[in-house]
Design a protein around this motif. Structure first.
Motif, PDB file in Angstrom:
ATOM      1  N   ALA A  52      28.258  79.229  -2.049  1.00  0.00           N
ATOM      2  CA  ALA A  52      29.354  78.647  -2.829  1.00  0.00           C
ATOM      3  C   ALA A  52      29.462  77.146  -2.572  1.00  0.00           C
ATOM      4  N   ALA A  53      29.295  76.730  -1.312  1.00  0.00           N
ATOM      5  CA  ALA A  53      29.366  75.301  -0.988  1.00  0.00           C
ATOM      6  C   ALA A  53      28.228  74.539  -1.660  1.00  0.00           C
ATOM      7  N   ASN A 112      26.652  75.469  -4.444  1.00  0.00           N
ATOM      8  CA  ASN A 112      26.944  75.455  -5.881  1.00  0.00           C
ATOM      9  C   ASN A 112      27.981  74.371  -6.208  1.00  0.00           C
ATOM     10  N   GLU A 113      28.972  74.259  -5.355  1.00  0.00           N
ATOM     11  CA  GLU A 113      30.027  73.251  -5.549  1.00  0.00           C
ATOM     12  C   GLU A 113      29.439  71.844  -5.489  1.00  0.00           C
ATOM     13  N   THR A 114      28.500  71.645  -4.562  1.00  0.00           N
ATOM     14  CA  THR A 114      27.830  70.345  -4.455  1.00  0.00           C
ATOM     15  C   THR A 114      27.067  70.050  -5.745  1.00  0.00           C
ATOM     16  N   GLU A 169      27.796  71.149  -8.662  1.00  0.00           N
ATOM     17  CA  GLU A 169      28.800  70.858  -9.681  1.00  0.00           C
ATOM     18  C   GLU A 169      29.254  69.399  -9.576  1.00  0.00           C
ATOM     19  N   THR A 170      29.570  68.961  -8.354  1.00  0.00           N
ATOM     20  CA  THR A 170      30.016  67.587  -8.121  1.00  0.00           C
ATOM     21  C   THR A 170      28.959  66.581  -8.555  1.00  0.00           C
ATOM     22  N   ARG A 230      28.236  80.601 -12.082  1.00  0.00           N
ATOM     23  CA  ARG A 230      28.630  79.221 -11.777  1.00  0.00           C
ATOM     24  C   ARG A 230      27.577  78.182 -12.152  1.00  0.00           C
TER      25      ARG A 230
END
Ligand SMILES: *Cc1c(COP(=O)(O)O)cnc(C)c1O
Length: 377
Positions: A125-126, A128-130, A132-133, A168
């Motif tokens: 998840a971390a 994937n979030e990176t 996204e950012t 995601r």
């Protein structure tokens, strides 16, 4: 006989460096071992595990030699290792971090073009979030726990992981992997159990390539090969199976200098705590390597070094910087200050010394100290 007692190859230490012995690392043998493993694993491709400084042998030199041999997949354990190694490899090489990322390292990892293994839904998840950012799709490998309970996504999290990678959209899974706990023992039931579990995972994560076999796993047969094998120890000459003849070429030899010789009478105490007492008059030599140089303290009064084919038993405790050996079997005057004796080489394998020390070849290799003169062949 004389030639055997006084081998040419162990006559001199490389003194310009102030070193205490010669550690030679045969990059040609590493390349031959890689070629052999690649042939066994084919049509799967073969990566190289170069964690812990390529098992103590120098990750840069080893990776460069393997790159020349055609290897393009390199696994390290920690992100810090990948950061150091990545700039020295060709852009077409991939560097993977087996332990995955600690929180906060994601940006640096993405910037360096390093590929993390996600061992949990949190790590995934971390990442994937990176992505996204950064507005990027970041490459990742998924590791599953198939029964070792060490690293990898737990069975109960698989559905959520599948959901995350579908929904995601900022990670691209390059392949899925798991690690064998007992691959060095071909008779262990755990191998089949883990294979069954891996097959179940492949059934849930359809369409993904599989990376499964370490050194021992390559020798378990093609069911274990997936599309990418991941050997470490066998590249470095260690035995892939603990109870079969070692098919790999030896890579490391280590010769260490004599610091002093002496003759003692019966009843002499040798080393710390006087733990060894001579039962007869003996000639002894003190050798310039101890536990700080990677000779485990468990070799105290066990194991040996060699001079030519002559076995010289270790007597008394292993000290930090030296061991004492019994040289009575050699003609007087054979060994002097500066003579070299064999710790690893034609007469003593990694497995021999590991057995005497009550450990495994991996630990012997990764403990080799920094006070030897290192020479790459
Ligand atoms: C260390 C390691 C390997 C290499 O294992 P060897 O037994 O040295 O071949 C492969 N995969 C993982 C996950 C590892 O930790």
């Amino acid at each position: 006989m004389e030639a055997d007692v006084l081998p040419e190859r162990v006559r001199t230490v490389q003194t310009v460096t102030g070193a205490t012995g010669n550690l030679s690392i045969d990059l040609g043998a590493i390349r031959r071992n890689y070629a052999k493993l690649r042939k066994l694993a084919a049509p799967a491709r073969t990566a190289a595990v170069v964690k812990a400084d390529a098992y103590g042998l120098g990750d840069r030199a080893v990776s460069a030699a393997l790159y020349d041999e055609g290897c393009r997949h390199f696994f390290v354990a920690q992100f810090v290792e990948a950061q150091r190694l990545r700039p020295h490899l060709g852009r077409d090489a991939q560097v993977f971090v087996l332990n995955g990322l600690q929180p906060g390292n994601e940006r640096a990892c993405a910037a360096a073009g390093i590929i993390p293994v996600a061992n949990s839904i949190e790590q995934l998840a971390a990442w994937n979030e990176t992505g996204e950012t950064l507005d990027r799709v970041l490459p990742v490998v998924l590791q599953f726990d198939t029964g070792m309970s060490r690293l990898g996504i737990a069975p109960q999290d698989r559905a959520d992981v599948l959901e995350l990678i579908r929904q995601r959209g900022h990670v691209e899974v390059l392949f899925i992997m798991s690690h064998l706990a007992s691959a060095d023992d071909p008779d262990s039931e755990q191998n089949e159990d883990q294979l069954d579990e891996m097959r179940a995972i492949a059934g849930e994560f359809t369409g993904f390539d599989i990376c499964f076999a370490n050194s021992g796993g390559i020798f378990l047969g093609e069911d274990f090969h997936g599309v990418l094998a991941r050997p470490g120890i066998a590249l470095y000459g260690g035995a892939p199976n603990s109870d079969r003849p070692n098919p790999m070429d030896p890579v490391v030899s280590l010769d260490v200098a004599v610091v002093q010789t002496r003759t003692v009478s019966a009843g002499a105490k040798v080393g710390y705590s006087g733990a060894h007492v001579t039962s007869a008059p003996r000639r002894l030599a003190t050798i310039a390597a101890g536990y700080a140089d990677g000779l485990p303290r468990s070799l105290s009064d066990r194991g040996a070094v060699y001079y030519g084919a002559t076995r010289l038993p270790i007597v008394g405790r292993v000290s930090m910087d030296s061991i004492t050996v019994d040289i009575t079997a050699l003609p007087e005057g054979t060994l002097q200050l500066g003579s070299l004796v064999e710790i690893l080489g034609p007469h003593q394998t990694l497995e021999d010394i590991a057995r005497d020390a009550g450990t495994i070849a991996y630990e012997i290799l990764t403990s080799l100290g920094s006070r030897y003169h290192r020479q790459y062949l």
